[in-house]
Design a protein around this motif. Structure first.
Motif, PDB file in Angstrom:
ATOM      1  N   LEU A 152      60.291  38.157  13.806  1.00 47.84           N
ATOM      2  CA  LEU A 152      59.098  38.385  13.029  1.00 47.84           C
ATOM      3  C   LEU A 152      58.684  39.827  13.560  1.00 47.84           C
TER       4      LEU A 152
ATOM      5  N   ARG B 199      64.960  32.338   9.577  1.00 49.70           N
ATOM      6  CA  ARG B 199      63.735  31.698  10.069  1.00 49.70           C
ATOM      7  C   ARG B 199      63.826  30.226   9.387  1.00 49.70           C
ATOM      8  N   LEU B 200      63.970  30.129   8.002  1.00 46.16           N
ATOM      9  CA  LEU B 200      63.970  29.051   7.087  1.00 46.16           C
ATOM     10  C   LEU B 200      64.993  27.986   7.625  1.00 46.16           C
TER      11      LEU B 200
ATOM     12  N   VAL C 292      50.798  35.208  12.545  1.00 46.80           N
ATOM     13  CA  VAL C 292      50.578  33.798  12.818  1.00 46.80           C
ATOM     14  C   VAL C 292      50.280  33.426  14.195  1.00 46.80           C
ATOM     15  N   PHE C 293      50.974  34.321  14.976  1.00 46.13           N
ATOM     16  CA  PHE C 293      50.711  33.824  16.528  1.00 46.13           C
ATOM     17  C   PHE C 293      49.510  34.508  17.258  1.00 46.13           C
TER      18      PHE C 293
ATOM     19  N   LYS D 297      43.158  33.761   1.793  1.00 48.39           N
ATOM     20  CA  LYS D 297      44.376  33.086   2.208  1.00 48.39           C
ATOM     21  C   LYS D 297      45.140  33.924   2.876  1.00 48.39           C
TER      22      LYS D 297
ATOM     23  N   ASN E 230      47.814  25.748  12.029  1.00 45.49           N
ATOM     24  CA  ASN E 230      48.139  26.648  10.803  1.00 45.49           C
ATOM     25  C   ASN E 230      48.825  26.120   9.424  1.00 45.49           C
TER      26      ASN E 230
ATOM     27  N   ALA F 157      64.176  36.290   6.896  1.00 46.57           N
ATOM     28  CA  ALA F 157      63.065  35.251   6.326  1.00 46.57           C
ATOM     29  C   ALA F 157      64.232  34.034   6.202  1.00 46.57           C
TER      30      ALA F 157
ATOM     31  N   ILE G  81      51.628  32.710   7.341  1.00 50.23           N
ATOM     32  CA  ILE G  81      52.320  31.586   7.587  1.00 50.23           C
ATOM     33  C   ILE G  81      53.636  31.254   6.800  1.00 50.23           C
ATOM     34  N   LEU G  82      53.254  31.180   5.497  1.00 47.78           N
ATOM     35  CA  LEU G  82      54.650  31.159   4.383  1.00 47.78           C
ATOM     36  C   LEU G  82      55.698  31.922   4.717  1.00 47.78           C
ATOM     37  N   LYS G  83      55.234  33.164   5.104  1.00 53.90           N
ATOM     38  CA  LYS G  83      56.309  34.185   5.328  1.00 53.90           C
ATOM     39  C   LYS G  83      56.992  33.822   6.636  1.00 53.90           C
ATOM     40  N   ALA G  84      56.087  33.486   7.438  1.00 53.18           N
ATOM     41  CA  ALA G  84      56.791  33.125   8.962  1.00 53.18           C
ATOM     42  C   ALA G  84      57.799  32.055   8.796  1.00 53.18           C
ATOM     43  N   ILE G  85      57.417  31.077   8.066  1.00 55.16           N
ATOM     44  CA  ILE G  85      58.265  29.776   7.837  1.00 55.16           C
ATOM     45  C   ILE G  85      59.666  30.110   6.831  1.00 55.16           C
ATOM     46  N   GLY G  86      59.531  31.443   6.314  1.00 55.22           N
ATOM     47  CA  GLY G  86      60.682  31.888   5.727  1.00 55.22           C
ATOM     48  C   GLY G  86      60.872  32.036   4.061  1.00 55.22           C
TER      49      GLY G  86
ATOM     50  N   PHE H  96      58.457  26.219  13.412  1.00 53.62           N
ATOM     51  CA  PHE H  96      57.439  27.002  14.207  1.00 53.62           C
ATOM     52  C   PHE H  96      56.299  26.014  14.599  1.00 53.62           C
TER      53      PHE H  96
ATOM     54  N   PRO I  66      53.998  38.727   8.819  1.00 53.01           N
ATOM     55  CA  PRO I  66      54.254  37.308   9.221  1.00 53.01           C
ATOM     56  C   PRO I  66      53.759  37.119  10.725  1.00 53.01           C
ATOM     57  N   ALA I  67      53.937  38.080  11.683  1.00 49.82           N
ATOM     58  CA  ALA I  67      53.941  37.966  13.206  1.00 49.82           C
ATOM     59  C   ALA I  67      52.220  37.601  13.338  1.00 49.82           C
TER      60      ALA I  67
ATOM     61  N   THR J 236      57.642  35.933  19.444  1.00 47.20           N
ATOM     62  CA  THR J 236      57.547  36.725  18.235  1.00 47.20           C
ATOM     63  C   THR J 236      58.886  37.336  17.905  1.00 47.20           C
TER      64      THR J 236
ATOM     65  N   ALA K 149      45.557  34.543  17.440  1.00 40.51           N
ATOM     66  CA  ALA K 149      44.443  33.237  17.391  1.00 40.51           C
ATOM     67  C   ALA K 149      43.397  33.550  16.215  1.00 40.51           C
TER      68      ALA K 149
ATOM     69  N   HIS L  38      47.056  26.785  16.632  1.00 40.27           N
ATOM     70  CA  HIS L  38      45.705  26.543  15.673  1.00 40.27           C
ATOM     71  C   HIS L  38      46.576  25.705  14.497  1.00 40.27           C
TER      72      HIS L  38
ATOM     73  N   LEU M 115      48.555  24.555   5.521  1.00 44.79           N
ATOM     74  CA  LEU M 115      47.947  25.352   4.253  1.00 44.79           C
ATOM     75  C   LEU M 115      46.909  24.314   3.860  1.00 44.79           C
TER      76      LEU M 115
ATOM     77  N   ASP N  12      54.064  27.590  20.090  1.00 46.82           N
ATOM     78  CA  ASP N  12      53.002  28.687  20.953  1.00 46.82           C
ATOM     79  C   ASP N  12      51.940  27.575  21.258  1.00 46.82           C
TER      80      ASP N  12
ATOM     81  N   LYS O  20      46.053  34.525   5.840  1.00 45.67           N
ATOM     82  CA  LYS O  20      46.564  34.135   6.989  1.00 45.67           C
ATOM     83  C   LYS O  20      47.738  32.854   6.723  1.00 45.67           C
ATOM     84  N   GLU O  21      47.256  32.168   5.630  1.00 50.43           N
ATOM     85  CA  GLU O  21      48.209  31.111   5.010  1.00 50.43           C
ATOM     86  C   GLU O  21      49.379  31.844   4.300  1.00 50.43           C
TER      87      GLU O  21
END
Lengths: 376, 226
Positions: free
Chosen positions: B55, B82-83, A373-374, A280, B94, B79, A286-291, B88, A370-371, B50, A376, B92, B96, B167, A282-283
């Motif tokens: 990020l 961003r929150l 996430v962008f 998981k 993304n 973090a 994603i969590l890190k990216a959204i904060g 975002f 987290p970068a 990014t 592919a 794809h 969970l 994106d 990548k997921e």
């Protein structure tokens, strides 16, 4: 809270089942071994606990019945009775000897013969499952495990120190790990050991056990004044000395096995968490990216670890309880004691396992970029 | 100005193998503005997004989000930023995979510390508004591409962020679904938010207030853009 930790864990039930099974196995291994350890303590000190003696008078410097035999002259009981606070004094004659079972040819086994005062019964067996409790001259009460192992019953004979003894009773809880107790009259014991003028211990009952320690000192002083060097131990000191002997002998064997169980648990939880984390990854990015902060990520891993650990502990504890019932049926010499202390020790070990197992996956999550996430 | 970039450069690698993915880019985006970032693959669009998201740290230059210079912030502060301020949307989706659509939308609120009950109510209302009332208890794998992207948009906006960064949000959708997603984003921008969208999709142009063209890591004037 939406438990992403549990959702991720239960998403792959096959892996969860294997992990819980692995932890349950590790728990069972640890709990059973700890149970054997406690069981040895209980069985080995049962005689001392059950015997009506507040003080044990033995030869100076000898503090247990197993290492070296204490030898004291007979007839000190009248001296000891003179000490204030002493209620009764009983003789203890006992040591390990090789016994032959006449029913089984070439069958010899070490038994710990105890000669006791049959008139008071002090020092004799406390629970009989068959036959009678008090032997007469030429008779013996043997332990249940010994009887089962040798296939002997009431009326059979054993021979110890050249003396033939007829089995008249079978006692319970009188097995001490490697040998069992066999109870005879003190006269027979003296004949078997060839020591008519000596005995091993005096067992002393006191009026008020609260003053036992003080009375012990007084007995020591009185005997010393008569030229007898003796150590007088309270019941608890004597039990503790025997526990120490067991601890010295068996902790070196059992501790590594318990540690193996612990490391199996850490490995199973660790591998499960690590593969679940990688799957998981990548997921988590994603969590890190959204904060989500580091604390949130650590909580996910810890919650997963504790979920596996606690489920494994519950299954392992149930298996251990079953093992505690089954083991004595297969191997009567083993008594597996699952007590509250065993449960607490095992639970603490599981918590420690979960924490240790989380360290690598947490480190992995800390490094998640987290970068990504962008990408592919 | 909600977003401002001043001379932002990002260099990957060093020496002869160094690549300038973003090269001295400066621009700003106001509140209530939807900006489209267009350019060929490898032009630096995604790297720029990014960088704006915090990020990635730029090699040089300054980036301001709502007046705060973000290149100086710690990971923890980024973090939090961003929150609080950014939603975002990815090409794809993304989502969970172990969580239902509803739980996916609740997640940013949960991370933010909102109570489970409130998070559930807000997520349910939003998903219903996005036409997903009957699909909210499904896992992502049971949703169509269009539904997944609407869930992703709901997740991006559930915390009411001031900035939406997307994106290629329409790249994996047919024209109808793509338009629906762009309408949802446009609607949010109409409520005073800002959005910056990197896309190849010419259909997105009609939703944009302004288009920035990017090539070889640099912003180009429309007439320079090939």
């Amino acid at each position: 809270m939406v438990s992403i930790a549990r959702k991720n864990l239960f998403h792959d039930r096959g892996r969860l089942l294997i992990s819980v099974g692995g932890v349950a196995f590790a728990t069972m291994l640890m709990m059973t071994l700890i149970g054997v350890y406690y069981g040895i303590f209980t069985e080995s000190t049962m005689y001392l606990k059950k015997t009506r003696a507040d003080l044990w008078v033995g030869q100076e410097g000898i503090h247990d019945t197993w290492h070296t035999y204490s030898l004291l002259p007979k007839g000190l009981d009248t001296e000891i009775m003179q000490v204030g606070g002493v209620k009764e004094v009983h003789e203890f004659i006992g040591r390990a000897v090789m016994a032959e079972v006449s029913k089984v040819s070439e069958s010899k086994e070490t038994v710990f013969i105890i000669g006791f005062d049959t008139s008071s019964g002090v020092g004799g067996p406390w629970e009989i499952i068959k036959g009678k409790k008090i032997p007469r001259r030429g008779q013996v009460v043997v332990d249940r495990v010994f009887a089962m192992r040798k296939g002997i019953d009431i009326g059979d004979t054993i021979k110890a120190g050249g003396v033939e003894l007829t089995v008249v009773g079978i006692s319970k809880d009188t097995f001490v790990l490697v040998y069992s107790y066999a109870f005879v009259t003190k006269e027979d014991a003296a004949e078997i050991f060839g020591a008519r003028d000596f005995l091993n211990y005096y067992m002393v009952e006191v009026e008020n056990p609260f003053f036992a320690k003080k009375i012990a000192t007084n007995i020591e002083n009185r005997l010393r004044a008569r030229g007898i060097k003796a150590d007088v131990l309270t019941k608890q000191e004597f039990i503790d000395n025997h526990k120490e002997v067991i601890d010295e002998s068996f902790s070196v064997i059992l501790l590594p096995l318990v540690l193996i169980g612990f490391f199996i648990g850490v490995t199973v939880i660790g591998l499960t968490l690590y593969t679940a984390t990688l799957e998981k990854i990548k997921e988590y990015a994603i969590l890190k990216a959204i904060g989500a902060g580091e604390g949130f990520m650590v909580r996910i891993v810890m919650e997963q670890a504790f979920t596996i650990g606690i489920l494994g502990f519950l299954c392992g504890a149930a298996l251990s309880l079953a093992a505690a019932r089954l083991v004595p049926a297969v191997a009567p010499e083993f008594y597996v004691e699952i007590n509250s202390s065993n449960l607490v020790v095992s639970f603490v070990a599981i918590i420690a396992m979960s924490i240790f197992a989380s360290l690598v996956p947490i480190r992995k999550l800390e490094r998640v970029d987290p970068a990504t996430v962008f990408q592919a | 100005m909600l977003i401002e970039a001043k001379g932002v450069t990002k260099v990957y690698g060093s020496g002869r193998t160094a690549v300038r993915a973003v090269n001295g880019v400066s621009f700003s985006i106001d509140r209530g503005e939807l900006v489209l970032l267009m350019g060929p693959s490898g032009s630096g669009k995604t790297t720029l997004l990014t960088l704006i998201s915090g990020l990635l740290k730029p090699t040089s230059g300054e980036i301001y989000i709502d007046g705060v210079e973000i290149t100086e912030l710690s990971q923890k502060e980024l973090a939090r930023l961003r929150l609080e301020k950014i939603g975002f949307i990815f090409q794809h989706f993304n989502l969970l995979s172990a969580l239902t659509a509803l739980e996916n939308v609740m997640m940013p609120l949960i991370i933010k510390g909102v109570s489970k009950e409130e998070a559930r109510t807000r997520a349910e209302e939003l998903l219903a508004a996005f036409g997903l009332a009957g699909r909210m208890h499904h896992l992502p794998e049971d949703l169509s591409g269009g539904e997944q992207q609407r869930v992703a948009v709901a997740r991006a906006v559930v915390t009411e962020p001031e900035i939406i960064i997307a994106d290629e949000p329409t790249a994996n959708l047919d024209s109808k679904k793509g338009r629906e997603v762009m309408e949802l984003i446009r609607e949010r921008v109409g409520q005073g938010k800002s959005a910056i969208i990197a896309s190849h999709d010419p259909r997105v142009k009609s939703f944009a207030d302004r288009v920035l063209y990017m090539e070889d890591g640099m912003l180009k004037a429309p007439e320079e853009y090939q």
